[in-house]
Write an enzyme that holds these catalytic residues in place. Sequence first.
Site, PDB file in Angstrom:
ATOM      1  CG  MET A  29       3.694  18.985   3.847  1.00 40.12           C
ATOM      2  SD  MET A  29       5.054  18.281   2.905  1.00 40.12           S
ATOM      3  CE  MET A  29       5.164  19.468   1.555  1.00 40.12           C
ATOM      4  CB  VAL A  32      -3.920  13.190  -1.670  1.00 39.60           C
ATOM      5  CG1 VAL A  32      -3.713  12.211  -2.828  1.00 39.60           C
ATOM      6  CG2 VAL A  32      -2.604  13.394  -0.922  1.00 39.60           C
ATOM      7  CE  LYS A  47       1.877  15.707   0.067  1.00 38.35           C
ATOM      8  NZ  LYS A  47       2.953  14.950   0.742  1.00 38.35           N
ATOM      9  CD  GLU A 102       1.351   3.108  -7.870  1.00 39.10           C
ATOM     10  OE1 GLU A 102       0.899   1.964  -7.935  1.00 39.10           O
ATOM     11  OE2 GLU A 102       2.444   3.389  -7.322  1.00 39.10           O
ATOM     12  CE1 TYR A 103      -7.186   6.459  -6.136  1.00 38.27           C
ATOM     13  CE2 TYR A 103      -7.837   5.234  -8.084  1.00 38.27           C
ATOM     14  CZ  TYR A 103      -8.104   5.676  -6.800  1.00 38.27           C
ATOM     15  OH  TYR A 103      -9.277   5.335  -6.180  1.00 38.27           O
ATOM     16  CB  VAL A 104      -2.549   3.019  -4.447  1.00 35.74           C
ATOM     17  CG1 VAL A 104      -2.534   1.550  -4.025  1.00 35.74           C
ATOM     18  CG2 VAL A 104      -1.122   3.526  -4.622  1.00 35.74           C
ATOM     19  CG  ASP A 148       5.624  11.736   9.032  1.00 36.87           C
ATOM     20  OD1 ASP A 148       5.516  11.478  10.243  1.00 36.87           O
ATOM     21  OD2 ASP A 148       4.759  12.320   8.382  1.00 36.87           O
ATOM     22  CG  ASN A 153       2.807   8.830   5.838  1.00 33.57           C
ATOM     23  OD1 ASN A 153       1.851   9.357   5.275  1.00 33.57           O
ATOM     24  ND2 ASN A 153       3.717   9.527   6.490  1.00 33.57           N
ATOM     25  CG  ASP A 172       3.587  12.287   3.145  1.00 32.06           C
ATOM     26  OD1 ASP A 172       4.353  13.071   2.564  1.00 32.06           O
ATOM     27  OD2 ASP A 172       2.733  12.655   3.956  1.00 32.06           O
TER      28      ASP A 172
END
Length: 633
Positions: A29, A32, A47, A102-104, A148, A153, A172
């Site tokens: 899609m 990121v 995203k 959130e940025y992991v 999915d 993911n 996702d």
Amino acid sequence: MHSGSPTSGVGRVIAGRYLLLNRLGSGGMGHVWLAHDQRLACEVALKEIVFRDPEPTGDEREARVARARAEARHAAGLRGHPHVVTVHDVLEHEGLPWIVMEYVSGAVDLRDLVERRGPLAPAECARIGLAVLDALTAGHERGVMHRDVKPANILLAPDRSGAPYGRILLTDYGISVQPDGGETRYTLASVLVGTSGYLAPERATGGPPTPAADLFSLGCTLYYGVEGRGPFERESHLAEVTAVVMEEPRPAQRAGALGPVLQKLLEKDPVRRPSAPEAEAALSRIVTPEPDSFARTQTDLGSQPPWAGVSPPPPPPPPGPGPAAEGLRSDSLGAGSFGSSGFGPVVVPGPPPATHRRSGLPRVLRAVAAASLGLVLALGGVWYAVAHRASGDGDGGSKSPYGSAVGLTVPLKDGDCVLADWPGARLQGTPRLKLDPTCTSGPPDGQVMAFAPAASADEARKLGAARCEERTQEIRERLADVHSVAVVPTDAGFEAANRRTACLVVGAHGPVYGPLGDNRKLGTSFTHTENMQRRDCLRTQSVRSASLVACSGPHDEQVLGFTRLGKDVTFAEARTESDAACARDVPPRDYGFDPSAYASGSWTSQGPWKSGTHFVVCTVRKQNGGTMEGDES
């Protein structure tokens, strides 16, 4: 690092707020991005929804925008779940949808981890399965099917104890759906929704999305984790879909005790698959075998991951305070020599897992490749030891709010600095704490940065650690080498502790040498690098001294992030190598700075060398030595 397109590349500001730093990855899609939220001064993941057709029709554009909103809505409904990536917002910029997430920090997805490290042990796959199953069940209870579930993911990141892959997150929800929600479907009936090889057979033949279909995909994912390839992996997508519907999965060779669980999850008939509670029970028995069944369920050493035999290094001796500002600035920076800008691995072998990186995914993968399962085991009990002490520990609530092991006779207050005496290795067991009133005399091991209120002592024991993890996340992401530790009151001391858990941020391998976060006063000189944090603006007095100043005014440089040097690099060598390492690993251009005008700088101090972590603070400054002003960054 992937280069950005002309319309959405590095340095672009989205919605007047989010500065794109670098691309983290791409999918069906869109892309990121790692972005800096200029309003809240923190990093987030953005995203970007990308259209396949450069000039999409109105219907496709509307469908993509609507799908982005649906993804945000579904994921936001699971906000706060420990195994779901948090979605903060969905916005439109120049007619295109963007999702703010959130940025992991320090994350790697399961697909890439297995590709680079080899298959995982059955027990480790079972642990991952439990976390993903918990996330899926939370969605199913809200009527949301993921549709999915696949290795790409599932994110693995350092957890609150610092274990490299301890935190497991499902991400996702871009094609998730509520079958009974009455919402518009944004996928064509003739198009398969999901990933070939991980679709349930009933979905591949046009059946509706159900919890059982998600569990089939979970089975395929865990099979990949333990075997190193999917159960229906073939040379083409069409062949994979055909195999899902018509063929049995390849017999598992490395699954050990996980094998029977996979076999049940991969049943063609959804009615014959286990329910979520049944799957949870089966996976739990593998993660924590019952004593009488251990001989049957322990994993074969032949199915252990390649890194399972690596033992953690012995804990270093606690560093002393040392001379103030000793070796703080690298000599090469003081001489005005800067390393060339580039892009390379951020972390060298042996990094402590709590370090938060702000770099592209390839660097994170190299960092993961350097970590060991031994470290996971060594640090896995930190939270349990502190947050789950026996409730009867204590010698009177008012005299010992947190029990005799902790030893404090008064409740902790916001901003209190503490000295911590650990019973064994650092961050293992319950530390005996002592207040450091000046935050400098110890030097302090950590500081109280938040509190987690609770309705009862039992609630504090069960939830205090997780709540502290959440409340200290922002400050920990700004520092190089820290952990969160929960100081939980006993039953008898619950009222004396003001009915709350104290949330400490402590140095992972040594003292923090001073106040943290907003407890630091402008104008204060840094004596060590341990309490420097991202986005700090510095006024440089000399090659060995810098002070904290407001970023809105004149400053000589700004902290961008951190990198590490090899375990064999001496401190003297670090003072000449750190500039080049920062230019390579944390290049200012990734943060929107023009490389023709700005260059990398670095700061080092003896603390990280005494503790063995060898981290370097990386900064940006003008090439001509001039001051930086206002909000240039």
